[in-house]
Design a protein around this motif. Structure first.
Motif: not given
Length: 545
Positions: A345, A518, A520
């Protein structure tokens, strides 16, 4: 009303398209070309291998041959020079063709007169196919023109580079291996409905190379862990999922009934107690990677079933486990991402540097400004909690309050890899006491990005102390703690047989995968996450109606 009519018209259009696909299949079957009777296909290469082989051959036979100089030429003359150069290179390359047989799903098709183009996607990527009527035959070319996006083909031919520079396959044979009867989402937007991506992961994997790469990386993470631990002398084992008394963690279990024995059982919430039984049995280094089940909420970091890796090593302690964890995380990052620095992020985390080590008490003092060494008792701790607006249960003690302060004020600050050590005994019923301070235990949790990534102990091997700890857990359960552990008599019997000094760790694989890819949300790294059940009639089809 207009919107409703548009929706109905759109549904009718989709139904008509689906009907046409089934009619095409019926026509193929009547003509003796049923794709579903084909049982196998000889796939010799994937798309990335074809491209790599062709580039390697180009370097070998063309060397460092440069593009022709067209400076000062008229446009028509420049095009002629470029075409002549291309034809000359093509003739050299075609003299020693790279023949391949690939298979994949067609995601793009451009039909022209006597020759067409399509794109196939396989496990390793996309590749363009040049389909000429003269090369595959009149009948096959007519069938190809009737094919649909989503159909799966086997293609035999040879590699070449088009004038636009794209490495492609000149098809000499095209075989329809499977007919797609559904309509895939539009190519350039993919499956944009997030819920549908999770429910129909098969469509998501077809349309999203990024999603596919995430799960390829997940597989690599797991294989890297196994190779790392195998090289350290650990043995992979398997332990029961259905248990009478789940232990090893504070969580509510799922319950079920075993008809054959007429007994109520539970799904395991941890791997710990059975693995420690194996340490008692003399299996000095063991690990298991497996699903565990906790009957709790859903959010971006929690799924009721998830993958846990636990390992136990005889004759070491939590300091040895810290060293092992630091080495393993660094190794995984290097193997999977090619660097010990990862970005999640937009935030960089450096696994190459020594991980920070801080006690829970010092961390609370640093971020909350309260020194629990100076808090005299439970009542004073509760008064501080009320002052800071921290909710607690009546049965909570000073150690529980310290843990609540840590969760409230500290966790979010632990972005870089950090070991938080020396937890209160109240929240660590399976952990050895610190000899110099029996109110604390030899335990650590590793944090990154403000998340708990792993939990580790110097394992409690004193059966008398362990029985007392279980008794306190039973009392907590009676006081209303739904996640308290319960006395496990067989595990206590194992400890009475004798367990050597042991260090153990539990790693949450899914959060590790989130960081390394990566991603979310935890659902993005679970192929089939837990979702609210829907009737088949209410689940939208792949076309995202």
């Amino acid at each position: 009303m207009a919107q409703q009519n548009n929706k109905q018209n759109g549904q009718q259009d989709i139904n008509q398209l689906l009907k046409v696909r089934r009619e095409k299949l019926a026509n193929l079957q009547e003509a003796g070309k049923d794709p579903f009777v084909i049982t196998k296909y000889d796939q010799t290469h994937h798309s990335d291998e074809v491209k790599a082989l062709y580039e390697e051959l180009e370097k070998k036979v063309l060397g460092d041959r440069k593009a022709p100089n067209t400076e000062g030429l008229e446009e028509a003359e420049a095009r002629k020079v470029i075409k002549e150069d291309y034809n000359e290179k093509r003739e050299i390359m075609d003299a020693q063709p790279i023949r391949v047989s690939i298979a994949g799903r067609m995601l793009f098709k451009r039909v022209m007169g006597k020759a067409s183009f399509c794109n196939l996607r396989d496990l390793k990527g996309d590749i363009q196919i040049y389909v000429a009527r003269d090369a595959i035959g009149e009948e096959s070319y007519a069938d190809f023109k009737k094919s649909d996006i989503g159909d799966i083909f086997g293609v035999k031919g040879y590699a070449f580079r088009t004038m636009t520079g794209e490495i492609s396959i000149h098809a000499e044979e095209m075989i329809l291996l499977s007919k797609s009867l559904q309509i895939l989402p539009e190519k350039y937007h993919g499956l944009t409905n997030v819920d549908l991506r999770y429910r129909q992961r098969y469509v998501d994997l077809i349309m999203s190379p990024e999603s596919r790469e995430t799960f390829v990386k997940r597989s690599k993470i797991l294989s890297t862990i196994r190779r790392f631990l195998d090289a350290k002398g650990f043995m992979e084992v398997e332990t029961p999922m259905l248990v009478a008394n789940p232990g090893g963690a504070e969580a509510r279990p799922f319950e079920t009934h075993f008809n054959a024995l007429n007994e109520d059982l539970k799904l395991r919430i941890s791997l710990e107690l059975y693995l420690k039984r194996l340490i008692v049995g003399g299996m000095e280094r063991v690990y298991e990677i497996g699903r565990v089940f906790r009957n709790e909420g859903l959010d971006t970091r929690h799924n009721p079933e998830f993958t846990l890796m636990e390992l136990y090593q005889a004759y070491t302690d939590y300091n040895g486990m810290m060293d092992l964890t630091e080495e393993m995380y660094r190794h995984i990052a290097q193997e999977v991402n090619g660097s010990t620095t990862i970005t999640y992020n937009g935030i960089e985390m450096d696994l190459g540097k020594p991980f920070e080590r801080i006690t829970m008490t010092d961390a609370v003092k640093k971020y909350a400004g309260i020194d629990f060494n100076e808090v005299k008792d439970t009542e004073e701790a509760k008064a501080l909690a009320r002052e800071k607006g921290i909710e607690f249960e009546e049965w909570h003690t000073k150690g529980h309050i310290l843990s609540l302060f840590f969760e409230e004020f500290v966790e979010e600050h632990l972005i870089q890899p950090t070991f938080v050590t020396d937890h209160p005994i109240e929240i660590s019923p399976l952990t050895k006491k610190k000899p110099e301070n029996p109110q604390l235990v030899e335990r650590f949790e590793m944090f990154m990005n403000g998340w708990e990534m792993c939990n580790a102990y110097s394992e409690l091997n004193d059966p008398i102390d362990q029985r007392e700890r279980f008794a306190q857990q039973d009392a907590n359960a009676d006081a209303g703690d739904e996640e308290a552990q319960h006395t496990d008599e067989d595990f206590l019997n194992a400890l009475e047989v004798g367990m050597p000094p042991t260090g153990g760790i539990g790693y949450g694989i899914d959060r590790l995968c989130m960081l390394m890819t990566d991603s979310p949300a935890i659902r993005d790294v679970l192929l089939f996450p837990t979702l609210k059940n829907q009737n088949n009639s209410s689940v939208p089809k792949s076309s995202e109606k």
